[in-house]
Design an enzyme around this catalytic site. Sequence first.
Site, PDB file in Angstrom:
ATOM      1  N   TRP A 158       1.426  28.571  13.553  1.00  0.00           N
ATOM      2  CA  TRP A 158       1.141  29.632  12.596  1.00  0.00           C
ATOM      3  C   TRP A 158       2.005  29.548  11.308  1.00  0.00           C
ATOM      4  CZ3 TRP A 158       5.334  32.806  12.150  1.00  0.00           C
ATOM      5  CH2 TRP A 158       5.758  33.159  13.299  1.00  0.00           C
ATOM      6  N   ASN A 159       3.479  29.110  11.396  1.00  0.00           N
ATOM      7  CA  ASN A 159       4.381  29.150  10.592  1.00  0.00           C
ATOM      8  C   ASN A 159       4.187  28.598   9.548  1.00  0.00           C
ATOM      9  OD1 ASN A 159       5.130  27.230  12.529  1.00  0.00           O
ATOM     10  ND2 ASN A 159       7.243  27.480  11.912  1.00  0.00           N
ATOM     11  N   LYS A 182      -6.721  21.898  16.094  1.00  0.00           N
ATOM     12  CA  LYS A 182      -6.786  23.434  16.460  1.00  0.00           C
ATOM     13  C   LYS A 182      -5.739  24.090  16.103  1.00  0.00           C
ATOM     14  CE  LYS A 182      -5.051  26.009  19.412  1.00  0.00           C
ATOM     15  NZ  LYS A 182      -4.596  27.058  18.380  1.00  0.00           N
ATOM     16  N   PRO A 183      -5.756  24.805  14.943  1.00  0.00           N
ATOM     17  CA  PRO A 183      -4.750  25.506  14.245  1.00  0.00           C
ATOM     18  C   PRO A 183      -4.711  26.967  14.900  1.00  0.00           C
ATOM     19  CG  PRO A 183      -6.851  26.040  12.999  1.00  0.00           C
ATOM     20  CD  PRO A 183      -7.154  25.027  13.862  1.00  0.00           C
ATOM     21  N   GLY A 236       5.011  23.378  18.264  1.00  0.00           N
ATOM     22  CA  GLY A 236       4.996  25.015  18.844  1.00  0.00           C
ATOM     23  C   GLY A 236       6.139  25.083  20.038  1.00  0.00           C
ATOM     24  N   SER A 237       6.086  25.916  21.015  1.00  0.00           N
ATOM     25  CA  SER A 237       7.227  26.214  21.683  1.00  0.00           C
ATOM     26  C   SER A 237       7.274  25.218  22.878  1.00  0.00           C
ATOM     27  CB  SER A 237       7.050  27.559  22.349  1.00  0.00           C
ATOM     28  OG  SER A 237       6.072  27.599  23.271  1.00  0.00           O
ATOM     29  N   GLU A 258       6.710  18.224  18.641  1.00  0.00           N
ATOM     30  CA  GLU A 258       7.816  18.931  18.174  1.00  0.00           C
ATOM     31  C   GLU A 258       7.873  20.547  18.469  1.00  0.00           C
ATOM     32  OE1 GLU A 258       9.514  21.583  15.606  1.00  0.00           O
ATOM     33  OE2 GLU A 258       7.979  20.992  14.320  1.00  0.00           O
ATOM     34  N   LEU A 259       9.052  20.805  19.404  1.00  0.00           N
ATOM     35  CA  LEU A 259       8.863  21.958  20.035  1.00  0.00           C
ATOM     36  C   LEU A 259      10.051  22.878  19.544  1.00  0.00           C
ATOM     37  CD1 LEU A 259       8.644  19.961  23.743  1.00  0.00           C
ATOM     38  CD2 LEU A 259       6.923  21.134  22.091  1.00  0.00           C
ATOM     39  N   ARG A 286      14.347  30.189   5.070  1.00  0.00           N
ATOM     40  CA  ARG A 286      13.159  29.430   4.691  1.00  0.00           C
ATOM     41  C   ARG A 286      12.276  30.087   5.501  1.00  0.00           C
ATOM     42  NH1 ARG A 286      11.707  23.199   5.825  1.00  0.00           N
ATOM     43  NH2 ARG A 286       9.841  23.151   4.427  1.00  0.00           N
ATOM     44  N   CYS A 292      11.304  26.355  13.088  1.00  0.00           N
ATOM     45  CA  CYS A 292      11.972  25.853  14.199  1.00  0.00           C
ATOM     46  C   CYS A 292      13.301  25.268  13.803  1.00  0.00           C
ATOM     47  CB  CYS A 292      11.034  24.910  14.718  1.00  0.00           C
ATOM     48  SG  CYS A 292      10.636  23.460  13.444  1.00  0.00           S
ATOM     49  N   SER A 449      13.842  18.740   5.962  1.00  0.00           N
ATOM     50  CA  SER A 449      12.429  18.342   6.024  1.00  0.00           C
ATOM     51  C   SER A 449      11.974  17.585   4.650  1.00  0.00           C
ATOM     52  CB  SER A 449      11.588  19.609   6.063  1.00  0.00           C
ATOM     53  OG  SER A 449      11.971  20.317   7.279  1.00  0.00           O
TER      54      SER A 449
END
Length: 486
Positions: A158-159, A182-183, A236-237, A258-259, A286, A292, A449
Site C-alpha cells: 500500500w505504501n 493484486k494491489p 511486502g513484509s 522485496e521484503l 520520504r 522499506c 531508488s
Amino acid sequence: MSREREVVEACPTELFIGGKWVAAENGKTLTVEDPSTGTALCDVADASPADGKAALDAAVAAQADWAATPPRERGEILRRTYELMTERADDLALLMTLEMGKPVAESKGEIAYAAEFFRWFAEEAVRIDGGYQIAPNGSGRFLVMRQPVGPCLLITPWNFPAAMGARKIGPAVAAGCTMVIKPAAQTPLSMLKLAELMTEAGLPAGVLNVVTTHDAGGVMEPLIRDGRARKLSFTGSTAVGRALLEQASEQVLRTSMELGGNAPLLVFEDADLDKAVDGAMLAKMRNGGEACTAANRIYVQSSVMDEFATRMTERMSRLKVGRGTEDGVDVGPLIDGKQRDKVADLVADAIAQGARALTGGAVADGNGYFFQPTVLADVPRSARLQREEIFGPVAPLTAFETEDEAVRMANDTEFGLVSYLFTKDLSRALRVSERLEAGMIGLNQGIVSNPAAPFGGVKQSGLGREGGTVGIDEYLETKYVAVNVD
C-alpha cells in the site's frame, strides 16, 4: 472537494479480467478509506477465489500471443503508458493522496518515478539478447535464447500504490509475460487507474489482470499452487514473504521478493553535517517514513551527536502535519489506525527503556491517523524499534565511538535492504560500503531508488532485483539449443 470527488468517481472500481471491467462474482465490495479523515472514499470489487482463477485463466489464454508480439510493439505500449501518466500526473497524484495520505507533491513524485519504469523498460524490451558459441571441441554450436517465463503473479503493498506495481508490470510487459496483479486492499485505486491507462495505451486484453480483495491469501494462494503461473513477485513484509516462498515451492515458481527493511544510517565525525542532516531527512521522511528504505536506525559518531541531534530536531519540529491535499503540508497520515498504534507502541517502548523525545513522540490531535514527527535520543539497543520496521515519522538516534562499532551495529539485523553512510573520507566510504550487509548503499545521499538501478536486498530483505539492466532478467528464462554440425 468537488475535484477530489471527480477524480475518485472517474476511477474504475471493478475487477479487470480479460480486458473487461467486471463485478466480483459474489457481488461483494470493500471500502477504500481516506486515512486523513477515517471516512470512506468509495467501494471497489472484493474478489473471491473464483475471480482470481478467472484472472489467471485470462492471463494463461493471452500468454502465447503476447509472447509472440514483437518487442518493439511491447516497448511502444510501455512508452505510451509513460506519456499518459506524465500527461495526467495531477489527477493520478490526487487520487493517490486521497487513498494513501501522502502530500500531493510527494504523490506527484511517485507518479513520475512510476512512469520512469515504463520508459526504462520500453527501452529494454528491444535489448533482450541471446548468444551463439562454438563448442570448445569444435563439434557443434550453442544457441542461447531468452524467452518470457510465462504468466506471472504480482502482489504489491500500500505504501507506493503506483510505483511498486510499475516496477513489476514494466519488465513483465517488456519480456512478453502476462500477469495477474493484486494491489493492497488499502490502496487499490491507483492500480485500477493504471490498468485503464495501459488499456488506452494499447495493451491487449488478458495481458494485465487486476484483482482487488480483502482476502489476499484466499485469492492468491490457489493461484500460486495452481501450476499454470510460472513466476511470483511480491513486495511486502518478510513474514508474508516467507509464507509465499513456502507456497511457491510446491510448483517451483520463479520468485523475486522485496521484503522488509531495517535500514541503518551512519554519520561519521568527518561528514558534512549539512549533507548528513539533509540526507537523513530524505531517508527518514520520504513517504512519511512509510517506506522499506526508510532510515530506521540512525547511528551518529559521539563527537558530533549533539550537533546532529540539534539540527535534526529543528528540522523535524518544523514539519507541518496535515491532510495531504492541503497547501504546505509536509507529512500526511499513516495508512490506518493499526499502523498508527504500532508506531505509538514502538515509541512508548523506547521511552520506557530510557530514550528521550527531543520533539514529537505522540499521536497527533484530530481525525485521521496522524503521528507527530519524532526524534528520539539515547535509544538503547534493546528497544523494539531497533529491530522492527517503524514505518512512521520517527527518527531514533544512537551514538557510536568507532567505525567497527558502527558497522557491527548496522549489520546486527536479519534484514539487508539498504544502508546509508555519510563521510568525506573516500577510503572509509569504500571500506564501510564493502562491509555493510545490504543490497544497496546510499553514500552521502538519502535516496537510492532509481528505475535505472538494481533495487533489492540481501539476507531476509528479499530475492532478486527490480529495475536496472538486470530487472528484466527476472521475467526471462534462458534456453540453450545444442546444434550438431557435421
